[in-house]
Every structure is written in C-alpha cells, then in structure tokens.
Design a protein around this motif. Structure first.
Motif, PDB file in Angstrom:
ATOM      1  N   UNK A  66      40.430  41.308  25.303  1.00  0.00           N
ATOM      2  CA  UNK A  66      41.061  40.797  26.538  1.00  0.00           C
ATOM      3  C   UNK A  66      40.260  40.663  27.590  1.00  0.00           C
ATOM      4  N   UNK A  67      40.633  39.804  28.589  1.00  0.00           N
ATOM      5  CA  UNK A  67      39.700  39.700  29.456  1.00  0.00           C
ATOM      6  C   UNK A  67      40.707  39.961  31.109  1.00  0.00           C
ATOM      7  N   UNK A  68      39.949  40.752  31.935  1.00  0.00           N
ATOM      8  CA  UNK A  68      40.905  40.638  33.235  1.00  0.00           C
ATOM      9  C   UNK A  68      40.043  40.199  34.315  1.00  0.00           C
ATOM     10  N   UNK A  69      40.443  39.438  35.394  1.00  0.00           N
ATOM     11  CA  UNK A  69      39.548  38.898  36.481  1.00  0.00           C
ATOM     12  C   UNK A  69      38.216  38.395  35.912  1.00  0.00           C
ATOM     13  N   UNK A  70      38.082  37.764  34.929  1.00  0.00           N
ATOM     14  CA  UNK A  70      36.956  36.944  34.584  1.00  0.00           C
ATOM     15  C   UNK A  70      35.796  37.999  33.823  1.00  0.00           C
ATOM     16  N   UNK A  71      36.486  39.299  33.662  1.00  0.00           N
ATOM     17  CA  UNK A  71      35.307  40.177  32.978  1.00  0.00           C
ATOM     18  C   UNK A  71      36.150  40.830  31.848  1.00  0.00           C
ATOM     19  N   UNK A  72      35.262  41.459  30.823  1.00  0.00           N
ATOM     20  CA  UNK A  72      36.048  42.063  29.664  1.00  0.00           C
ATOM     21  C   UNK A  72      36.552  43.110  30.294  1.00  0.00           C
ATOM     22  N   UNK A  73      37.941  43.212  29.677  1.00  0.00           N
ATOM     23  CA  UNK A  73      38.701  44.510  30.269  1.00  0.00           C
ATOM     24  C   UNK A  73      38.139  45.610  29.509  1.00  0.00           C
ATOM     25  N   UNK A 127      53.364  38.946  38.917  1.00  0.00           N
ATOM     26  CA  UNK A 127      53.385  39.697  40.024  1.00  0.00           C
ATOM     27  C   UNK A 127      52.358  40.741  39.836  1.00  0.00           C
ATOM     28  N   UNK A 128      51.463  40.658  40.504  1.00  0.00           N
ATOM     29  CA  UNK A 128      50.343  41.808  40.374  1.00  0.00           C
ATOM     30  C   UNK A 128      50.803  43.260  40.487  1.00  0.00           C
TER      31      UNK A 128
END
Ligand SMILES: Cc1cc2nc3c(=O)[nH]c(=O)nc-3n(C[C@H](O)[C@H](O)[C@H](O)COP(=O)(O)OP(=O)(O)OC[C@H]3O[C@@H](n4cnc5c(N)ncnc54)[C@H](O)[C@@H]3O)c2cc1C
Length: 332
Positions: A12-19, A199-200
C-alpha cells in the motif's frame, strides 16, 4: 498445486510513498521467500504508483507487479478484488501477504473466497514449516489469551499481518529487480460504489506508532482531566499518549490511542504504564517495548511482571513528582 510459487506482498502507498506496513511486509516476505528458496514479488495497485515499484525492489522484492489505472485512485472493494484476482491468477504466488489495515481486512477474505482458498487475518508471526513448506500463521485467539497457529492447505495461502509484527530491511539502492506492468482492464460499470469524501484523521504531535516514548494510562486514571497530566509528561519526553481500552471506551481519550489486541501495536524505547493492570490484551500491543516502567497502586498487578522498573503507589502522587523532577533535570 505445484504451479503456485513464490511469495507476494501487497504493498500500500500513503502520500506518494510506500506505507510503513508495506516495507514491513517486504522484510518479512523476503525471509519467507528465502526459507522457501523462491522469489519475493511486490504488487502495487493504484493510480500514479508506478514509481514505487523500484522502491519495493530496494526494500527486498525480486519483482514488482504494477497495476496503475485512474479507476484505482481510491480503494474500492469491487475494483481491487477484480484486479487482485487477475494478478494472482497470472502470477500464481504460493503465499500472499497483506497488511492488517482497513484495505487488507476488506480485501483478503473477499479475494480468498474468489480464489477458493482461505485467509488468516491479524497474524502476529508467519513462518515456513520446514517439513511441509506450508505457511504457519500465528494469531491471537480467545480474546488474546492464547495464540494459535493456522495452516491453510489451499493455494495461495493468504494472511494479513499486523503493523510492527515484521521488520523492514534497510533500503538498498543496489538491489536489482524486474518491474512488470499488468493492465487493470476494468469495466467502470463493475465498480458499484464511489468515494464521496475523504476526512484525514487529525493527529496532534507524534503518531503513537512512531513515538519512541509512550505514556499510557489505564482505567485507574479515572477521567479525561487525569489524562492531561499524562500529556504533560509525554510532551516533556517528546512522546505520545496511549491508553488501555477502558479510557477509550469512556471517551477520556480518542479511540486511536488504544494500544493492544484490538488497538495499535507499538514498539517504543520507553513505555510508561500508568494505572493499568497489564492485561494480556493490552500487553499484546506493547510487549515489544524496549523498557516498560509501571506505576500502579496494586503490588500484585500483572504489569509489574512485565515492567523493568516499577513504582507501587498512587499515580496522582507519583506522576507529578516524576514530572517535576524531569522538568528540573531538563532545565539544568
Ligand atoms: C476481545 C478483547 C479485546 C480487547 N482488546 C484490548 C486492547 O486492545 N487494549 C486494551 O488495553 N484492552 C483490551 N481489552 C480489554 C482488556 O481485557 C482489559 O479489560 C483492559 O486492558 C483493562 O484496562 P486497564 O488495565 O486500564 O483496567 P484495569 O484492569 O481495571 O486496571 C486498572 C489498574 O489501575 C490501577 N489503579 C487504579 N487506581 C490507581 C491509582 N490511583 N494509582 C495507581 N494505580 C491505580 C489498579 O490497581 C489496576 O491495576 C480487550 C478485551 C477483549 C475481551
């Protein structure tokens, strides 16, 4: 079943990076693949995620499969199940591991049903049985009072793994691997839901999972007001506040502060456990802490069996004295 081969980690990715869960899965997956003498592959599904394939290789994958399509921008069950079914049928991994995240929890059982296999959710440990070469999947049972090892006899063997249960490898830019693109080929009408709003989650200060110091409170704190004192200490130590389940259920702290079996797994350098008994469900989330310090008025409390240092006493007296001493030391 002989044609199924290799270990696949769903990244999975978060904010363009690997989580972080993805690098952990790649670290754990590497070990499983090496024990089998087979390849580790990463699979990345999303929109605009192609550049992360190389990252997955730097973190241990031999191959990275990428399904990059605007229709996969947001996680949607219909689309992701279709795509992952296609990937698994093409690659035929013997083992498929995912994070015990909101995505993994939703995707793994649905995918297992489609593939006519089974999934173990929320595993704490995965290993290869030296004899049968099957995946040994360890997970808590009976509300966290025991752990059981599950073995699935159908392929792919699917498991979701809890955060911090596996250790990432050092990122190594010299690692070489192959990036393979798979077309999603999605029919938009197959996606029956749409994301209306995101909603973050608001996190003030350091995230619990990233904190090196955690000051955790239990039922004995008694109120939201009491937790303010824990916040003061955690601020001084540049840490975060955690809790057992009762303070979260009572609304003294947000639900996201819960540490344990049904909360977060944390592995800080220092875990200060205040007015909590040390139930097995709580300890399953913090027993990986390097040093546990306990404050409890009951000398028989289980937490003293787990703690390296302990103070028997009323936290209302012990904690302010501790905080004031710390302030003095920090001012020097
Ligand atoms: C399926 C399932 C999942 C669960 N998941 C979780 C989970 O993820 N996380 C979790 O934490 N729990 C979880 N629980 C709940 C768990 O079983 C315990 O009930 C819970 O951890 C107890 O919280 P506690 O230690 O704060 O409370 P208690 O066990 O009531 O302990 C309170 C402690 O505070 C001490 N104390 C009281 N007053 C003071 C004072 N003034 N000064 C000093 N000490 C004081 C007492 O001596 C006592 O030891 C789960 C339970 C189930 C069944």
């Amino acid at each position: 079943m002989a044609e199924y081969k290799g270990v696949m980690a769903f990244c999975e990715a978060t904010e363009g990076k690997l989580a972080s869960i993805s690098t952990e899965l790649l670290g754990g997956g590497r070990k499983l693949a090496d024990d089998l003498g087979q390849e580790l592959s990463a699979v990345l599904v999303g929109s605009g995620i192609s550049s992360l394939a190389q990252e997955a290789i730097f973190f241990g994958a031999d191959k990275a499969y990428v399904v990059d399509d605007p229709l996969l921008q947001d996680y949607q069950t219909d689309a992701y199940v279709i795509v992952m079914e296609k990937v698994v049928n093409q690659v035929m991994p013997q083992i498929l591991i995912m994070g015990q995240t909101s995505i993994g929890r939703d995707l793994a059982p649905r995918l297992a049903f489609r593939l006519n296999t089974a999934a173990s959710l929320g595993c704490l440990e995965l290993a290869i049985d030296p004899g049968s070469k099957l995946l040994l999947q360890t997970k808590p049972v009976y509300g966290g009072n025991a752990q059981a090892i599950f073995v699935c006899q159908t392929y792919p063997q699917i498991a979701t793994v809890r955060a911090k249960a596996m250790t990432p490898l050092e990122r190594d830019q010299s690692r070489q691997g192959e990036v393979i693109t798979i077309k999603a080929g999605l029919d938009p009408s197959a996606i029956r839901t749409k994301v209306v709003e995101k909603v973050p989650e608001k996190v003030e200060g350091i995230r619990l999972e990233d904190a090196q110091v955690i000051v955790s409170g239990g039922r004995g704190i008694g109120s939201a007001e009491g937790f303010k004192q824990l916040e003061e200490l955690s601020r001084l130590l540049k840490g975060a506040v955690g809790a057992t389940r009762p303070p979260c259920d009572n609304g003294w702290v947000p639900a996201g502060a819960q540490v344990g079996l049904t909360g977060k797994i944390v592995t800080p350098e220092l875990y200060i456990a205040v007015a909590l008994s040390g139930s097995s469900q709580h300890m399953s989330g913090c027993s990986g802490s390097k040093t546990i310090v306990a404050i409890n008025k009951d000398p028989e409390a289980n937490i003293f069996r787990e703690a390296r240092f302990g103070v028997v006493g009323d936290w209302k007296k012990v904690l302010p004295a501790f905080t004031n001493k710390l302030k003095e030391l920090l001012a020097e």
